[in-house]
Motif scaffolding. Sequence first.
Motif, PDB file in Angstrom:
ATOM      1  N   GLU A 277      37.624  37.601  34.628  1.00 36.98           N
ATOM      2  CA  GLU A 277      36.247  38.258  34.724  1.00 36.98           C
ATOM      3  C   GLU A 277      35.588  38.013  35.885  1.00 36.98           C
ATOM      4  O   GLU A 277      35.260  38.553  36.844  1.00 36.98           O
ATOM      5  CB  GLU A 277      35.250  37.818  33.533  1.00 36.98           C
ATOM      6  CG  GLU A 277      34.022  38.683  33.724  1.00 36.98           C
ATOM      7  CD  GLU A 277      33.247  38.314  32.424  1.00 36.98           C
ATOM      8  OE1 GLU A 277      31.952  38.728  32.449  1.00 36.98           O
ATOM      9  OE2 GLU A 277      33.615  37.669  31.667  1.00 36.98           O
ATOM     10  N   GLU A 278      35.609  36.486  36.263  1.00 36.21           N
ATOM     11  CA  GLU A 278      35.233  36.106  37.532  1.00 36.21           C
ATOM     12  C   GLU A 278      35.688  36.563  38.757  1.00 36.21           C
ATOM     13  O   GLU A 278      35.002  36.984  39.912  1.00 36.21           O
ATOM     14  CB  GLU A 278      35.058  34.542  37.711  1.00 36.21           C
ATOM     15  CG  GLU A 278      34.115  34.149  38.834  1.00 36.21           C
ATOM     16  CD  GLU A 278      32.867  34.322  38.840  1.00 36.21           C
ATOM     17  OE1 GLU A 278      32.073  34.284  39.790  1.00 36.21           O
ATOM     18  OE2 GLU A 278      31.988  34.523  37.641  1.00 36.21           O
ATOM     19  N   LEU A 279      37.016  36.503  38.689  1.00 39.54           N
ATOM     20  CA  LEU A 279      37.648  37.115  39.916  1.00 39.54           C
ATOM     21  C   LEU A 279      37.979  38.641  39.903  1.00 39.54           C
ATOM     22  O   LEU A 279      38.865  39.114  40.728  1.00 39.54           O
ATOM     23  CB  LEU A 279      39.082  36.306  40.047  1.00 39.54           C
ATOM     24  CG  LEU A 279      39.102  34.942  40.166  1.00 39.54           C
ATOM     25  CD1 LEU A 279      40.241  33.999  40.183  1.00 39.54           C
ATOM     26  CD2 LEU A 279      38.399  34.547  41.591  1.00 39.54           C
ATOM     27  N   THR A 280      37.587  39.311  38.721  1.00 39.92           N
ATOM     28  CA  THR A 280      38.005  40.736  38.591  1.00 39.92           C
ATOM     29  C   THR A 280      39.414  41.025  38.742  1.00 39.92           C
ATOM     30  O   THR A 280      39.883  41.999  39.516  1.00 39.92           O
ATOM     31  CB  THR A 280      37.182  41.506  39.735  1.00 39.92           C
ATOM     32  OG1 THR A 280      37.543  41.151  40.857  1.00 39.92           O
ATOM     33  CG2 THR A 280      35.795  41.401  39.420  1.00 39.92           C
ATOM     34  N   GLN A 281      40.195  40.150  37.920  1.00 39.72           N
ATOM     35  CA  GLN A 281      41.626  40.347  38.018  1.00 39.72           C
ATOM     36  C   GLN A 281      42.058  40.342  36.492  1.00 39.72           C
ATOM     37  O   GLN A 281      41.469  40.228  35.652  1.00 39.72           O
ATOM     38  CB  GLN A 281      42.272  39.347  38.627  1.00 39.72           C
ATOM     39  CG  GLN A 281      42.082  38.958  40.120  1.00 39.72           C
ATOM     40  CD  GLN A 281      42.645  40.392  40.995  1.00 39.72           C
ATOM     41  OE1 GLN A 281      43.746  40.892  40.459  1.00 39.72           O
ATOM     42  NE2 GLN A 281      42.229  40.366  42.209  1.00 39.72           N
ATOM     43  N   SER A 282      43.291  40.946  36.231  1.00 40.87           N
ATOM     44  CA  SER A 282      43.922  41.077  34.963  1.00 40.87           C
ATOM     45  C   SER A 282      44.307  39.863  34.663  1.00 40.87           C
ATOM     46  O   SER A 282      44.522  38.762  35.319  1.00 40.87           O
ATOM     47  CB  SER A 282      45.098  41.824  34.882  1.00 40.87           C
ATOM     48  OG  SER A 282      46.233  41.256  35.597  1.00 40.87           O
ATOM     49  N   GLU A 283      44.414  39.470  33.175  1.00 35.86           N
ATOM     50  CA  GLU A 283      44.700  38.124  32.736  1.00 35.86           C
ATOM     51  C   GLU A 283      46.055  37.572  32.881  1.00 35.86           C
ATOM     52  O   GLU A 283      46.393  36.721  33.271  1.00 35.86           O
ATOM     53  CB  GLU A 283      44.484  37.820  31.190  1.00 35.86           C
ATOM     54  CG  GLU A 283      43.001  38.205  30.629  1.00 35.86           C
ATOM     55  CD  GLU A 283      42.975  37.917  29.101  1.00 35.86           C
ATOM     56  OE1 GLU A 283      44.010  37.226  28.751  1.00 35.86           O
ATOM     57  OE2 GLU A 283      41.869  38.238  28.653  1.00 35.86           O
ATOM     58  N   THR A 284      47.057  38.766  33.228  1.00 34.83           N
ATOM     59  CA  THR A 284      48.399  38.572  33.696  1.00 34.83           C
ATOM     60  C   THR A 284      48.473  37.812  34.911  1.00 34.83           C
ATOM     61  O   THR A 284      49.180  36.667  35.257  1.00 34.83           O
ATOM     62  CB  THR A 284      49.186  39.733  33.762  1.00 34.83           C
ATOM     63  OG1 THR A 284      49.356  40.606  32.273  1.00 34.83           O
ATOM     64  CG2 THR A 284      50.534  39.445  34.220  1.00 34.83           C
ATOM     65  N   LYS A 285      47.628  38.345  36.007  1.00 40.65           N
ATOM     66  CA  LYS A 285      47.697  37.900  37.104  1.00 40.65           C
ATOM     67  C   LYS A 285      47.030  36.627  37.336  1.00 40.65           C
ATOM     68  O   LYS A 285      47.373  35.582  37.956  1.00 40.65           O
ATOM     69  CB  LYS A 285      46.998  38.782  38.144  1.00 40.65           C
ATOM     70  CG  LYS A 285      47.649  40.003  38.635  1.00 40.65           C
ATOM     71  CD  LYS A 285      46.660  40.866  39.449  1.00 40.65           C
ATOM     72  CE  LYS A 285      47.713  42.080  39.823  1.00 40.65           C
ATOM     73  NZ  LYS A 285      46.959  42.942  41.004  1.00 40.65           N
ATOM     74  N   ILE A 286      45.958  36.188  36.431  1.00 42.27           N
ATOM     75  CA  ILE A 286      45.350  34.738  36.443  1.00 42.27           C
ATOM     76  C   ILE A 286      46.201  33.841  35.882  1.00 42.27           C
ATOM     77  O   ILE A 286      46.442  32.783  36.122  1.00 42.27           O
ATOM     78  CB  ILE A 286      44.352  35.147  35.464  1.00 42.27           C
ATOM     79  CG1 ILE A 286      43.104  35.871  35.965  1.00 42.27           C
ATOM     80  CG2 ILE A 286      43.498  33.658  35.102  1.00 42.27           C
ATOM     81  CD1 ILE A 286      42.525  35.563  37.578  1.00 42.27           C
ATOM     82  N   GLN A 287      47.164  34.209  34.719  1.00 35.40           N
ATOM     83  CA  GLN A 287      48.100  33.394  34.117  1.00 35.40           C
ATOM     84  C   GLN A 287      49.054  33.084  35.621  1.00 35.40           C
ATOM     85  O   GLN A 287      49.341  31.739  35.567  1.00 35.40           O
ATOM     86  CB  GLN A 287      48.852  34.114  33.234  1.00 35.40           C
ATOM     87  CG  GLN A 287      49.979  32.904  32.614  1.00 35.40           C
ATOM     88  CD  GLN A 287      49.279  31.993  31.978  1.00 35.40           C
ATOM     89  OE1 GLN A 287      48.648  32.057  31.106  1.00 35.40           O
ATOM     90  NE2 GLN A 287      49.703  30.698  32.267  1.00 35.40           N
ATOM     91  N   VAL A 288      49.341  33.758  36.208  1.00 30.13           N
ATOM     92  CA  VAL A 288      50.160  33.575  37.515  1.00 30.13           C
ATOM     93  C   VAL A 288      49.673  32.439  38.331  1.00 30.13           C
ATOM     94  O   VAL A 288      50.007  31.593  38.855  1.00 30.13           O
ATOM     95  CB  VAL A 288      50.639  34.819  38.108  1.00 30.13           C
ATOM     96  CG1 VAL A 288      51.470  34.508  39.291  1.00 30.13           C
ATOM     97  CG2 VAL A 288      51.385  35.757  37.272  1.00 30.13           C
TER      98      VAL A 288
END
Length: 250
Positions: free
Chosen positions: A143-154
């Motif tokens: 939410e903070e980076l406005t990215q998908s959770e998949t990208k955040i996992q990477v």
Amino acid sequence: MMAARLKRCVVRRRDGPEQHGVAASCLRELRDKACGVLAIDKAREPITLVLAEDGTIVDDEDYFLCLPSNTKFVALAKDEKWSSKILDSGTSWLSESVDEVDSAVEKWKQLARQLKDDLSNIILMSEEDLQVLIDVPRSDLAEELTQSETKIQVLQDTLQQVLDRREEERQSRQLLELYLEALKTEDSILSKVAEPEAAPRKEMDVVDTGTSSTDTSATAALSDQVLAALREKPAPELCLDSQDLESFKH
């Protein structure tokens, strides 16, 4: 008839930081238990219970039942009064715990913004900073980076790899330092062992060459004596007999 439900509460004295957890089904029971765990003398009863956060007096049973579990109370003995100083000092742990949570949240958000501005900021982050971002819930970071959770996992996997690599590098440096220290110690031991062996070798060299300062002086003196004797002879190459040679020896 169904028994009244117990409510978890936290109580303490006005001037004491020590807290006690008790469970009570009603306000009267809470007063009795508070007197017991806080060791309030009977002569100083009845006590007054106030909310720790603002000093609100709790003397209504229905109001007590509406309070959430783990509400914090201050027990005021007879003749004791509430003071705003209690809120400043005695309940400072309330604000401290909130401040710590706010500080932790603010920290990871600041780090997340650094990555959002420039992903290469990873190399400038400390190991503690990396660990903070790794521990942030994936949904919050997304939410903070406005990215998908998949990208955040990477991203978090990458941060973990960077952290692991730094740990490996640190261990490698430590091993190298230990190895170099061991080499220095070994060289020091070998040099000490070699010193006693070097001294006799020097003495033998002097004996073998036979060129001491005393021998050199004696040889020079003998040569001068031979030349002086030859100058006195009319035919020096023929006049040195065995007697002359023998005299030179003495």
